[in-house]
Design a protein around this motif. Structure first.
Motif, PDB file in Angstrom:
ATOM      1  N   SER A   1       0.827  -1.204   0.000  1.00  0.00           N
ATOM      2  CA  SER A   1       0.000   0.000   0.000  1.00  0.00           C
ATOM      3  C   SER A   1       0.862   1.254   0.000  1.00  0.00           C
ATOM      4  N   LEU A   2       1.879   1.271   0.852  1.00  0.00           N
ATOM      5  CA  LEU A   2       2.767   2.429   0.907  1.00  0.00           C
ATOM      6  C   LEU A   2       3.505   2.619  -0.410  1.00  0.00           C
ATOM      7  N   ALA A   3       3.915   1.521  -1.023  1.00  0.00           N
ATOM      8  CA  ALA A   3       4.628   1.618  -2.298  1.00  0.00           C
ATOM      9  C   ALA A   3       3.747   2.208  -3.386  1.00  0.00           C
ATOM     10  N   TRP A   4       2.512   1.724  -3.477  1.00  0.00           N
ATOM     11  CA  TRP A   4       1.601   2.241  -4.488  1.00  0.00           C
ATOM     12  C   TRP A   4       1.286   3.719  -4.251  1.00  0.00           C
ATOM     13  N   ILE A   5       1.087   4.105  -2.993  1.00  0.00           N
ATOM     14  CA  ILE A   5       0.797   5.510  -2.682  1.00  0.00           C
ATOM     15  C   ILE A   5       1.981   6.384  -3.063  1.00  0.00           C
ATOM     16  N   ALA A   6       3.183   5.932  -2.712  1.00  0.00           N
ATOM     17  CA  ALA A   6       4.386   6.711  -3.016  1.00  0.00           C
ATOM     18  C   ALA A   6       4.581   6.868  -4.517  1.00  0.00           C
ATOM     19  N   ILE A   7       4.481   5.760  -5.257  1.00  0.00           N
ATOM     20  CA  ILE A   7       4.681   5.836  -6.705  1.00  0.00           C
ATOM     21  C   ILE A   7       3.581   6.683  -7.348  1.00  0.00           C
ATOM     22  N   GLY A   8       2.350   6.554  -6.852  1.00  0.00           N
ATOM     23  CA  GLY A   8       1.274   7.395  -7.363  1.00  0.00           C
ATOM     24  C   GLY A   8       1.579   8.870  -7.163  1.00  0.00           C
ATOM     25  N   ALA A   9       2.150   9.209  -6.005  1.00  0.00           N
ATOM     26  CA  ALA A   9       2.509  10.602  -5.741  1.00  0.00           C
ATOM     27  C   ALA A   9       3.650  11.058  -6.644  1.00  0.00           C
ATOM     28  N   PHE A  10       4.621  10.180  -6.875  1.00  0.00           N
ATOM     29  CA  PHE A  10       5.716  10.520  -7.790  1.00  0.00           C
ATOM     30  C   PHE A  10       5.180  10.791  -9.202  1.00  0.00           C
ATOM     31  N   VAL A  11       4.253   9.953  -9.653  1.00  0.00           N
ATOM     32  CA  VAL A  11       3.659  10.139 -10.979  1.00  0.00           C
ATOM     33  C   VAL A  11       2.882  11.456 -11.026  1.00  0.00           C
TER      34      VAL A  11
ATOM     35  N   ALA B   1       3.688  23.315 -13.693  1.00  0.00           N
ATOM     36  CA  ALA B   1       3.399  23.703 -12.304  1.00  0.00           C
ATOM     37  C   ALA B   1       4.526  23.177 -11.416  1.00  0.00           C
ATOM     38  N   VAL B   2       5.639  23.872 -11.423  1.00  0.00           N
ATOM     39  CA  VAL B   2       6.840  23.380 -10.746  1.00  0.00           C
ATOM     40  C   VAL B   2       6.676  23.361  -9.225  1.00  0.00           C
ATOM     41  N   ASP B   3       6.113  24.424  -8.658  1.00  0.00           N
ATOM     42  CA  ASP B   3       5.975  24.469  -7.199  1.00  0.00           C
ATOM     43  C   ASP B   3       5.081  23.348  -6.661  1.00  0.00           C
ATOM     44  N   PRO B   4       3.885  23.131  -7.225  1.00  0.00           N
ATOM     45  CA  PRO B   4       3.093  21.980  -6.765  1.00  0.00           C
ATOM     46  C   PRO B   4       3.837  20.664  -6.963  1.00  0.00           C
ATOM     47  N   ALA B   5       4.593  20.560  -8.055  1.00  0.00           N
ATOM     48  CA  ALA B   5       5.352  19.335  -8.313  1.00  0.00           C
ATOM     49  C   ALA B   5       6.366  19.083  -7.202  1.00  0.00           C
ATOM     50  N   ARG B   6       7.033  20.150  -6.739  1.00  0.00           N
ATOM     51  CA  ARG B   6       8.021  19.988  -5.674  1.00  0.00           C
ATOM     52  C   ARG B   6       7.380  19.493  -4.385  1.00  0.00           C
ATOM     53  N   TYR B   7       6.255  20.050  -4.018  1.00  0.00           N
ATOM     54  CA  TYR B   7       5.605  19.674  -2.765  1.00  0.00           C
ATOM     55  C   TYR B   7       5.027  18.260  -2.828  1.00  0.00           C
ATOM     56  N   VAL B   8       4.442  17.906  -3.962  1.00  0.00           N
ATOM     57  CA  VAL B   8       3.907  16.549  -4.097  1.00  0.00           C
ATOM     58  C   VAL B   8       5.048  15.530  -4.091  1.00  0.00           C
ATOM     59  N   ALA B   9       6.135  15.852  -4.803  1.00  0.00           N
ATOM     60  CA  ALA B   9       7.291  14.952  -4.825  1.00  0.00           C
ATOM     61  C   ALA B   9       7.896  14.811  -3.429  1.00  0.00           C
ATOM     62  N   ALA B  10       7.935  15.900  -2.666  1.00  0.00           N
ATOM     63  CA  ALA B  10       8.466  15.844  -1.301  1.00  0.00           C
ATOM     64  C   ALA B  10       7.640  14.892  -0.448  1.00  0.00           C
ATOM     65  N   SER B  11       6.326  14.954  -0.571  1.00  0.00           N
ATOM     66  CA  SER B  11       5.458  14.039   0.174  1.00  0.00           C
ATOM     67  C   SER B  11       5.706  12.591  -0.257  1.00  0.00           C
ATOM     68  N   ALA B  12       5.906  12.398  -1.563  1.00  0.00           N
ATOM     69  CA  ALA B  12       6.159  11.057  -2.072  1.00  0.00           C
ATOM     70  C   ALA B  12       7.433  10.473  -1.480  1.00  0.00           C
ATOM     71  N   TRP B  13       8.474  11.298  -1.351  1.00  0.00           N
ATOM     72  CA  TRP B  13       9.736  10.814  -0.783  1.00  0.00           C
ATOM     73  C   TRP B  13       9.565  10.387   0.670  1.00  0.00           C
ATOM     74  N   VAL B  14       8.800  11.131   1.437  1.00  0.00           N
ATOM     75  CA  VAL B  14       8.585  10.765   2.846  1.00  0.00           C
ATOM     76  C   VAL B  14       7.850   9.430   2.943  1.00  0.00           C
ATOM     77  N   ILE B  15       6.796   9.266   2.151  1.00  0.00           N
ATOM     78  CA  ILE B  15       6.042   8.002   2.163  1.00  0.00           C
ATOM     79  C   ILE B  15       6.945   6.852   1.720  1.00  0.00           C
ATOM     80  N   PHE B  16       7.791   7.132   0.733  1.00  0.00           N
ATOM     81  CA  PHE B  16       8.710   6.110   0.228  1.00  0.00           C
ATOM     82  C   PHE B  16       9.687   5.672   1.315  1.00  0.00           C
ATOM     83  N   GLY B  17      10.162   6.639   2.096  1.00  0.00           N
ATOM     84  CA  GLY B  17      11.065   6.301   3.193  1.00  0.00           C
ATOM     85  C   GLY B  17      10.396   5.428   4.236  1.00  0.00           C
TER      86      GLY B  17
END
Length: 363
Positions: free
Chosen positions: A40-50, A60-76
């Motif tokens: 579940s965590l893997a799918w959520i993280a990859i979905g956020a990366f996508v 939309a670079v700024d939203p991309a940065r924040y969404v990617a940041a959240s994805a990295w935390v979930i991935f960790g």
């Protein structure tokens, strides 16, 4: 999900060792119990990366940065949930340390994105492609079955080249992937069976993700991908054969190694050869192989150096110019300065030492 590729060093193959005719005990049950959460965590993280990748493509670079940041935390967090599996069941010091270290590294990567390091969006995009390659193979039953059983058949063929033909039977994972050595004829009475991580799909996803994420001529990207996949497949097969023979035939059952395995790793004495072959020799050589494959890919597709430089920055806090260190800078048009120098040399040769072409002299 044993080996989603994104920690700094992952070659992505594990052969589970079992005593012939027996079923692993408690550690396996603990690992199986954690798989739904990890998936579940893997799918959520990859979905956020996508999602971050889509935001970036739309400008939309700024939203991309924040969404990617959240994805990295979930991935960790995902990697942290895998630590008990690698420590208790696989008994792999290298993989355990990597999974534990992944959380702070991923959180730090997210922090850098929030602080404005936009270059990490390329690395985030690479991880998105890695997940797109890996997760379907991990979670779609018929793909998973085909990968595991095909790898088992190829490994058995490799064993036959060395004069061993144990046959293949159903393992405790439900696949035709267990090498049916007779426990009364082998040294340790143990054998191995192929699991998803043994297929090499994790390492293939790493390079597939990196190559897909960067910009470059399609011809060179295809060449780099083909080279990486071919080398990974061959080395993975060699390793599977090595571990599959070392475990039952006790190639590393020396007293001092048995002492280390039993006293410091709480492993059964007859599992020593498997632990030494898999956890120490194969995994250490896998790191070297990973670096070698990276070098070969970079020679074809130097654009891959850019996300690798960000990986080094996350690990060390220092900026690196890998292209300059390798003498292969990347041009804006997707080529390298070496190609530019070659073209310039050819032009000078055609023009002559004075810089005047033969056609101008004739005029």
């Amino acid at each position: 999900m044993p080996a989603l590729p994104t920690s700094p060093v992952v070659f992505g193959a594990v052969l589970e060792s079992v005593t012939a005719g027996s079923v692993p005990a408690t550690p396996a049950a603990v690992s199986i119990g954690s798989i739904p959460l990890s998936d579940s965590l893997a799918w959520i993280a990859i979905g956020a990366f996508v999602a971050a990748m889509i935001f970036e493509w739309r400008g939309a670079v700024d939203p991309a940065r924040y969404v990617a940041a959240s994805a990295w935390v979930i991935f960790g967090v995902f990697w942290l949930t895998m630590a008990p599996h690698y420590y208790l069941e696989v008994k792999s010091p290298i993989e355990t340390l990597l999974t534990v270290a992944a959380l702070p590294l991923c959180v730090y990567t997210g922090y850098l994105l929030v602080q404005g390091r936009e270059s990490l969006l390329l690395l985030s995009r690479a991880v998105a492609f890695m997940g797109i390659i890996y997760l379907p193979a991990e979670t779609i039953p018929f793909v998973r079955t085909w990968l595991i059983e095909t790898t088992a058949a190829q490994t058995h063929f490799g064993m036959e080249l060395f004069g061993y033909s144990p046959g293949i039977e159903e393992g405790i994972n439900g696949y035709q992937s267990r090498f049916a050595f007779d426990p009364d004829e082998t040294v340790t009475g143990r054998t191995t069976y192929i699991i998803m991580s043994c297929t090499g799909i994790g390492s293939m996803a790493i390079f597939g993700g990196l190559i897909a994420a960067v910009k470059g001529p399609l011809k060179r990207k295809v060449a780099a991908f083909t080279l990486a996949i071919g080398v990974i497949w061959f080395l993975n097969l060699v390793r599977n054969v090595f571990i599959g023979l070392a475990s039952p035939w006790g190639w590393f059952q020396q007293d001092f190694l048995v002492y280390i395995a039993t006293e410091f790793m709480s492993a059964p004495a007859d599992r020593t050869s498997y632990i030494v072959a898999h956890n120490f020799i194969a995994q250490s050589l896998s790191i070297i192989a990973l670096l070698g494959i990276t070098y070969l890919v970079v020679r074809i597709l130097p654009e891959v150096l850019e996300p690798l430089e960000d990986v080094l920055y996350v690990l060390t806090g220092s900026e690196y110019d890998l292209a300059d260190a390798l003498g292969q800078e990347v041009r804006a048009d997707g080529g390298s300065t070496a190609e530019t120098a070659s073209a310039a040399t050819e032009s000078e040769a055609a023009d002559g030492p004075t810089g005047i072409s033969e056609s101008e002299i004739e005029r």
